[in-house]
Design a protein around this motif. Structure first.
Motif, short mmCIF file in Angstrom:
data_model
loop_
_atom_site.label_atom_id
_atom_site.label_comp_id
_atom_site.label_asym_id
_atom_site.label_seq_id
_atom_site.Cartn_x
_atom_site.Cartn_y
_atom_site.Cartn_z
N ALA A 260 9.05 94.59 36.03
CA ALA A 260 7.79 94.25 35.24
C ALA A 260 7.24 95.44 34.89
N ARG A 261 6.31 95.33 33.69
CA ARG A 261 5.36 96.54 33.27
C ARG A 261 4.26 96.38 34.18
N ASP A 262 3.57 97.56 34.34
CA ASP A 262 2.54 97.45 35.25
C ASP A 262 1.56 96.39 35.24
N PRO A 271 6.67 86.07 34.30
CA PRO A 271 8.10 85.94 34.30
C PRO A 271 8.52 86.62 33.00
N ALA A 272 9.36 87.65 33.06
CA ALA A 272 9.78 88.30 31.83
C ALA A 272 11.06 87.24 31.18
N THR A 287 14.29 91.11 41.23
CA THR A 287 12.91 91.31 40.48
C THR A 287 12.03 92.04 41.59
N ASP A 288 11.41 93.10 41.12
CA ASP A 288 10.19 93.53 41.64
C ASP A 288 9.14 92.51 42.04
N ALA A 289 8.58 92.75 43.13
CA ALA A 289 7.44 91.61 43.58
C ALA A 289 6.45 91.52 42.63
N TRP A 290 5.92 90.19 42.25
CA TRP A 290 4.73 89.88 41.52
C TRP A 290 4.30 88.66 42.14
#
Length: 362
Positions: A260-262, A271-272, A287-290
């Motif tokens: 994800a972008r910052d 979600p992208a 996926t990076d955590a968000w």
């Protein structure tokens, strides 16, 4: 049959246009709901030279020149529609386009701002009290957003929006689905994303450092803008990957990475497109955590969630191909059951009809 005049960046080209897949999935599904749609896009950023689809039969596409005169002529067409949509990030005179489109909208038409990058837009609005969009919010019927949970909804309402509703990314099974693997895309981890200022640091953390930490693994880097960025020797640069090749890329690598972008990571619930593209192809996604990821895919069973680059490297070392395939298969089942554009469009159809009924009754 209700008509929609839709003003966005581009439906025909995904070149430097991450919203293309989202537009295509949503508008195709809305057309299936019975809406007649015209998509207006400017001829800018060489997108028309890099088309990756032909004009579809489910939507009329009008390409207008990148001039103010052509913009005004295209905006005037909004007067013919029952629903008028101006998206964020069109890429040519966005503020003027918003003003002209909403001025042209006929009395009784639904007026909608569709934000495909809410964190960036909200930052602009907070920094500029006289921003044209901020002044226009009170005259719009609703704001739709590509992502964002309660913080985005509340922020828009505080700025004067009558209503704000997230319409999340989803899967178009006709476009993204399992295919046969291709040798040119075989590897251990594939990441696809254009280089953007607020993504550099996270790409370094979640992709470049794991590549250095696992020199025995093969990494694939797709997207534009990375040619001048130093990468380890085990990273193969693919450059721009056309949409038609996304399925093959997603199924050929052992795992696929979403970063994800910052701003999207900070806001969460965003979600992208890549999440659903990968899941739709049956890929094992890291996926990076968000915040909010569990609303879309179940961690450890349908998606692997990495807190940092060390987690990515550990997944590469510890997840064998058979487990990766099982995670990908579970993700595919989940998105087909709950996260298709058909489902999103059915919900949006209810929302649009309710607002139209309220407008007619007022």
């Amino acid at each position: 049959m209700q008509t929609i005049a839709f003003y966005g960046s581009s439906l025909l080209s995904a070149y430097w246009n991450g919203a293309a897949t989202y537009y295509r999935g949503m508008l195709r599904a809305l057309a299936a709901q019975g809406y007649r749609i015209t998509f207006y896009e400017p001829d800018v950023y060489d997108r028309q030279k890099n088309r990756d689809i032909d004009p579809p039969d489910w939507c009329r596409v009008v390409v207008y020149a990148g001039t103010v005169e052509a913009l005004r002529a295209a905006a005037a067409e909004a007067a013919k529609a029952d629903i008028v949509v101006k998206c964020s990030g069109v890429g040519f005179e966005d503020d003027l386009l918003l003003t002209e489109v909403m001025r042209a909208a006929r009395p009784g038409a639904l007026r909608i701002f569709w934000d495909v990058d809410a964190p960036a837009t909200l930052a602009e609005l907070r920094a500029a009290p006289d921003h044209p969009l901020r002044r226009a919010l009170g005259g719009l019927d609703m704001v739709l957003t590509y992502g964002g949970g309660a913080p985005v909804i509340e922020a828009y309402r505080q700025l004067g929006a009558a209503d704000c509703v997230p319409v999340y990314n989803a899967l178009d099974p006709e476009t993204h689905h399992p295919v046969a693997p291709q040798d040119r895309f075989r590897g251990d981890l594939a990441f696809l994303g254009n280089r953007l200022p607020d993504r550099d640091e996270r790409v370094a953390a979640f992709f470049t450092r794991p590549a250095r930490a696992t020199p025995e693994a093969r990494f694939l880097l797709g997207g534009s803008g990375w040619q001048d960025v130093s990468m380890p020797a085990n990273v193969q640069r693919l450059g721009h990957v056309p949409t038609a090749d996304h399925n093959a890329l997603n199924v050929s690598a052992r795992m696929v990475l979403n970063i994800a972008r910052d701003s999207m990571a900070a806001n969460g619930f965003s979600p992208a497109t890549r999440v659903f593209e990968a899941a739709g192809a049956g890929a094992c996604l890291i996926t990076d955590a968000w915040e909010g990821v569990e609303l879309f895919l179940k961690p450890e069973e349908e998606v692997l969630v990495a807190r940092d680059g060390a987690d990515v490297a550990e997944f590469l070392r510890s997840v064998p191909p058979e487990r990766a395939r099982a995670i990908g298969a579970a993700a595919l089942r989940r998105v087909l059951a709950e996260h298709t554009y058909d489902r999103r469009a059915a919900d949006l159809d209810i929302l649009l009809r309710r607002h139209a009924d309220l407008e007619a009754a007022s």
